[in-house]
Write a protein that holds these residues in place. Structure first.
Motif, mmCIF file in Angstrom:
data_model
loop_
_atom_site.group_PDB
_atom_site.id
_atom_site.type_symbol
_atom_site.label_atom_id
_atom_site.label_comp_id
_atom_site.label_asym_id
_atom_site.label_seq_id
_atom_site.Cartn_x
_atom_site.Cartn_y
_atom_site.Cartn_z
ATOM 1 N N SER A 318 0.837 -1.102 -0.036
ATOM 2 C CA SER A 318 -0.065 0.073 -0.012
ATOM 3 C C SER A 318 0.862 1.225 0.225
ATOM 4 C CB SER A 318 -1.039 0.014 1.164
ATOM 5 O OG SER A 318 -2.020 -1.103 1.121
ATOM 6 N N ARG A 321 1.864 2.391 -3.422
ATOM 7 C CA ARG A 321 0.866 2.574 -4.358
ATOM 8 C C ARG A 321 0.619 4.192 -4.468
ATOM 9 N NH1 ARG A 321 -2.171 -1.157 -3.246
ATOM 10 N NH2 ARG A 321 -3.140 0.043 -1.581
ATOM 11 N N ARG A 323 -1.922 7.140 -4.646
ATOM 12 C CA ARG A 323 -2.997 6.861 -3.778
ATOM 13 C C ARG A 323 -4.203 7.144 -4.565
ATOM 14 N NH1 ARG A 323 -4.767 11.220 -1.041
ATOM 15 N NH2 ARG A 323 -3.779 13.304 -1.200
#
Ligand code: HEM
Length: 389
Positions: A318, A321, A323
Motif C-alpha cells: 500500500s 501505491r 493513492r
C-alpha cells in the motif's frame, strides 16, 4: 450539437477532478437520477447547502459513534449466523445475495432507528422498509414506493420530539444536529431527505460488496484459509471496534474485493467552467465519468490486475501505491461519509460468520455483472453453507 463525454481511468485525471480542481465540478447526470429517490440529501445537494449538511452530518460517523453501532452490527449478524447454521445442518442452499441485502438493511435501519425499529416493525406487522430488499429494480415505481415511507419516518421524528426521551442512534443525532453559526436545526424536509439518503447509500453498496466477497472467497481457498487462521486466532467472536482492528487480513480481503468489484463502479461529474484534464480541453458543462472499475484494473498501476490477491493491501504494497489508483469510496471532499462505518461493518460481518461457516459456490455458471447504479451480480448467488469445526 452534443459535445464530448469523457471517461477517466488514469489516476492523474482522477486527482484533477476529485481533488485539485474539485470546485469546478458538480455531480452531474448519475446523480440527477438518484435525486428522484433521495430528494436534496447530502448525496445530491451542491454548494452551500451541501457544505452545511456535511458539517452537521459528519459527527454521526465519528469513531465513538461507530463504536456504539457495533452492537447493532453484531445483533444483525448473529441472527444471520443462526439461519446459516440451521441451513448447514439441513444441507440447504442459501440465497447469498438476498441474505446480504437483508443483513445490511437490518444493520443500517438499526443504526438509524435504534430500539424503535422493533416498534416500527410490530406496529406495521412487517418491516415497511423490506421493499429495498424485495424489489431489485431502481426505477420510478420503486422511487415512488420508497418516498411513500416519508410519513412513517416523520411520525417517528414527531414522536421523539414529543416524548423528549434519550436515544442513541443516528436519527437522534440528526434531530439534535445544529448549524454552527445560526444554532438552527435542519428543516424537516431536509432531515427526511438525509434519513432516506443514509438508508439507500448505506444499504445497497455494502450488500453488493459482501455478496462479491463471499463469492471470491469460495473461489480462492488459499485466501479463505488465511482468513480463517486470522479469525480463529481471536480468543472470542469479535465484539468491539478494537477487535476489528485486530483483523488486518479480513480488511485486506474486503479492500481487494472493492478493488475488483467497486459497488460505485461509475461516478459522474459535470464541469462548471472550462478545464484541462491531462491535456484534454474540457468545455464548460461537459459530462466527465470517473470509473473506479477501470482505474482499479489499470495495467499501468496494478500488477496482474484481474487476479484476486488481498496481499496488495498489506502495509508494504500500500505504501508504494499511487493513492489516486484506488477509490471505492471516491476521493476528495465528496468522498463517502460512511466509509469507516462500512469497513467496520464488513470486517465484523466477515469475522462473525466466517468463524463458524464456510460457503461453497456449487453452480458451474459463470457469474454475470449487472452495471446499474451499483455493480451487482445479475442473478442471485446461491451458496451451500458448511459448518467449520
Ligand atoms: C461498501 C460500502 C460503500 C461504498 C463502496 C460506498 C461508496 C461511495 C461512493 C463512491 C460515494 C461517492 C459518490 C459520488 O461521488 O457520486 C459515496 C458517497 C456517500 N456515501 Fe457511501 N459507500 C459505502 C457505504 C456507505 C454507508 C454505510 C453510508 C452511510 C450509512 C454511506 C453514505 C454515503 C453518503 C451520505 C454519501 C454522499 C457524501 C457526500 O456527497 O458528501 N455510504 N459512497
Amino acid at each position: 450539437m452534443q459535445g464530448h463525454i469523457y471517461v477517466l481511468s488514469h489516476p492523474d485525471h482522477v486527482r484533477r477532478v476529485f481533488v485539485d480542481n474539485h470546485q469546478n465540478y458538480t455531480k452531474g447526470i448519475g446523480i440527477e437520477r438518484v435525486g428522484i429517490l433521495l430528494g436534496n440529501g447530502i448525496m445530491v445537494s451542491e454548494g452551500e447547502l451541501w457544505r452545511r449538511q456535511r458539517k452537521m452530518i459528519q459527527p454521526l460517523f465519528h469513531r465513538d459513534m461507530i463504536a456504539r453501532m457495533v452492537e447493532h452490527i453484531r445483533g444483525a449478524n448473529l441472527q444471520l449466523l443462526e439461519k446459516w447454521m440451521a441451513c448447514a445442518e439441513k444441507n440447504e442452499e442459501i440465497n447469498l445475495t438476498q441474505d446480504m441485502s437483508e443483513v445490511t438493511l437490518n444493520i443500517v435501519l438499526r443504526a438509524i432507528f435504534g430500539d424503535e425499529l422493533e416498534t416500527i416493525v410490530s406496529t406495521h406487522g412487517s418491516n415497511p422498509f423490506a421493499l429495498l430488499t424485495e424489489e431489485t429494480e431502481r426505477n420510478l415505481t420503486f422511487a415512488y414506493k420508497f418516498r411513500a415511507l416519508s410519513k412513517l419516518i416523520m411520525d417517528c421524528v414527531s414522536r421523539r420530539r414529543a416524548q423528549n426521551q434519550e436515544h442513541c442512534d443516528l436519527l437522534a443525532m440528526l434531530i439534535d444536529a445544529r448549524e454552527r453559526k445560526s444554532g438552527e436545526p435542519m428543516p424537516d424536509k431536509q432531515l427526511l431527505d438525509e434519513v432516506m439518503t443514509l438508508i439507500v447509500a448505506g444499504h445497497e453498496t455494502t450488500a453488493s460488496a459482501l455478496n462479491w466477497m463471499w463469492y471470491l472467497l469460495a473461489q480462492h481457498p488459499a485466501v479463505e484459509q488465511r482468513l480463517h487462521q486470522e479469525i480463529d486466532s481471536l480468543p472470542a467472536p469479535p465484539a468491539t471496534i478494537e477487535d476489528a482492528a485486530r483483523l488486518p487480513y479480513a480488511r485486506q480481503v474486503i479492500e481487494e474485493t472493492l478493488r475488483l468489484y467497486p459497488p460505485g463502479w461509475l461516478l459522474t461529474r459535470r464541469s462548471i467552467d472550462a478545464d484541462d484534464i491531462g491535456g484534454y480541453p474540457i468545455a464548460p458543462k461537459t459530462d466527465v465519468f470517473i470509473s473506479p472499475y477501470l482505474v482499479h484494473r489499470h495495467p499501468g498501476f496494478w500488477a496482474d490486475p484481474e487476479r484476486f490477491d488481498p496481499k496488495r493491501f498489506d502495509a508494504a504494497h500500500s505504501a508504494q501505491r499511487n493513492r489516486f489508483c484506488y477509490l471505492p469510496f471516491a476521493l476528495g471532499p465528496r468522498a463517502c461519509i460512511g466509509e469507516h462505518f462500512a469497513m467496520i461493518e464488513m470486517i465484523l460481518h466477515t469475522a462473525l460468520l466466517a468463524r463458524r461457516i464456510r460457503l461453497r459456490y456449487l453452480s458451474r455458471q459463470p457469474v454475470e455483472l449487472e452495471c446499474q447504479v451499483n455493480l451487482r451480480t445479475k442473478h442471485s448467488l446461491y451458496m451451500m453453507p458448511e459448518k467449520r469445526q
